[in-house]
Write an enzyme that holds these catalytic residues in place. Structure first.
Site, PDB file in Angstrom:
ATOM      1  CE1 TYR A 181      -3.486  -2.657   0.529  1.00 30.15           C
ATOM      2  CE2 TYR A 181      -4.624  -0.701   1.320  1.00 30.15           C
ATOM      3  CZ  TYR A 181      -4.659  -1.998   0.870  1.00 30.15           C
ATOM      4  OH  TYR A 181      -5.859  -2.641   0.757  1.00 30.15           O
ATOM      5  CE  LYS A 213       2.315 -17.237  -3.331  1.00 29.05           C
ATOM      6  NZ  LYS A 213       1.467 -18.434  -3.446  1.00 29.05           N
ATOM      7  CG  ASP A 260      -7.965  -4.949   1.973  1.00 21.86           C
ATOM      8  OD1 ASP A 260      -8.920  -4.538   2.654  1.00 21.86           O
ATOM      9  OD2 ASP A 260      -7.926  -4.884   0.730  1.00 21.86           O
ATOM     10  CG  ASP A 299     -13.387  -7.441   2.402  1.00 21.00           C
ATOM     11  OD1 ASP A 299     -13.094  -6.734   3.391  1.00 21.00           O
ATOM     12  OD2 ASP A 299     -13.933  -6.993   1.371  1.00 21.00           O
TER      13      ASP A 299
END
Ligand code: IPM
Ligand code: MG
Length: 353
Positions: A141, A188, A244, A248
């Site tokens: 981000y 990852k 993020d 969700d």
């Protein structure tokens, strides 16, 4: 207690859910003898319309003078032209960065009253109680970005420093110590260098928390494990983007994105409190929004920034009770049920206090 709360309603359903929440907090203040002052500021699309800036100086000043920030949501189709030079989301990202709110706490739990309408089998959901700790002011981000308005190439950079990973990992381990003592770190590391640093650092930090059981999952596997064994997770720590996305996904476990709160914290008591959901422009102004995510965010504000645990729990208990009574907003109504308006739901919660 006296407290000053910056209130940033933002766009879409933001003003609706925030309006009911300041009412809720006023009722709490009256009941418990507190003195809360609310100071309103602009952020997001509305701020772009009024000032050209999604995060006006005036708003930063209001927040700096406050003990905590309550925020609705930002964004909407009006401002989502991909060629626009400024997005409403920049306001929110700027606020998180300005105040260094590196630890984003997103608790997810299921409600017995909602299990039968859940998209997953009830027996998988019964024991779900997860705390996501999402790194909020770094990663992809905030890494180097190049956007060529009309060009053929753009890039974003995922970047972490050891110190950044350490500080969010410490928050996650400490949270786990106060809960079921399990931490799952998501990365990852099989592909990305920044995520190998993430994993190495989390392993190093774990040496100070011998009582916490540490597990690592690659993010792609984590999405699957979240659905197949959600009850096995306690605290999950992840970088900005993975946190993020996973939060969700996890909202489905709770019943709806409208139910999840969040607290964005730094090392002192100051914090920004906002629901995990967005501005939901498709239902804005129709009284269909679920106020639970925003109400629970206010509970987190009382708990973390004002240390008012009893008041915070009273909001959570009121929501449990209203759901147990069978009241539903449109997003959680299930088949054949009937939804009440945002206002009716909010009033029912306030009445339970
Ligand atoms: C969230 C939102 C924001 C994010 C957007 C609105 C910038 O999705 O808080 O989860 O991506 O962080
Ligand atoms: Mg999000």
């Amino acid at each position: 207690m006296k407290a000053r709360i910056a209130v940033l309603p933002g766009d879409g359903i933001g003003p609706e859910v925030v309006g009911h929440t300041t009412r809720l907090l006023s009722v709490i203040a009256d009941k418990h003898g507190h003195d809360f002052t609310f100071v309103e500021g602009m952020i997001g699309g509305i701020a772009i319309d009024e000032t050209g800036d999604p995060l006006p100086e005036e708003t930063i000043k209001i927040c700096e003078e406050a003990d905590a920030i309550l925020l609705g949501a930002v964004g909407g189709p009006k401002w989502s032209d991909p060629t626009a030079t400024v997005q409403p989301e920049r306001g929110l990202l700027g606020l998180r960065q300005h105040f260094g709110l590196f630890a984003n706490l997103r608790p997810v739990k299921t409600y017995p009253a909602l299990l039968e309408h859940a998209p997953l089998r009830a027996e998988l959901l019964r024991d779900v109680d997860i705390l996501f700790v999402r790194e909020l002011v770094s990663g992809i981000y905030f890494g180097d970005r190049r956007e060529q308005g009309s060009g053929e190439e753009s890039h974003d950079t995922m970047r972490y420093t050891r110190a950044e990973v350490e500080q969010v990992a410490n928050v996650a381990f400490r949270a786990a110590q106060g809960r079921r003592k399990k931490l799952c770190s998501v990365d990852k590391a099989n592909v990305l260098a920044s995520m190998r640093l993430w994993r190495r650092t989390v392993v190093d930090v774990s040496e100070d928390y011998a009582d916490v059981e540490l597990e690592h999952l690659l993010v792609d596997a984590a999405t699957m494990h979240l659905l197949t064994r959600p009850g096995s997770f306690d605290v999950i720590v992840a970088g900005n983007m993975f946190g993020d996305i996973l939060s969700d996904e996890a909202s489905v476990l709770a019943g709806s994105l409208g139910m999840l709160p969040s607290a964005s914290l730094r090392s002192d008591q100051f914090g920004l409190y906002e629901p995990v959901h967005g501005s939901a422009p498709d239902i804005a102004g129709q009284g269909k929004a679920n106020p639970i995510g925003m109400f629970l965010s206010a509970a987190l504000l009382l708990r973390y920034s004002l240390q008012l645990e009893a008041e915070a729990s009273s909001i959570e208990a009121a929501i449990d009770a209203v759901l147990a009574d069978g009241l539903r907003t449109a997003d959680i109504v299930g088949q054949g049920g009937e939804a009440v308006s945002t206002e009716a739901f909010a009033e029912a919660v306030i009445a339970k206090l």
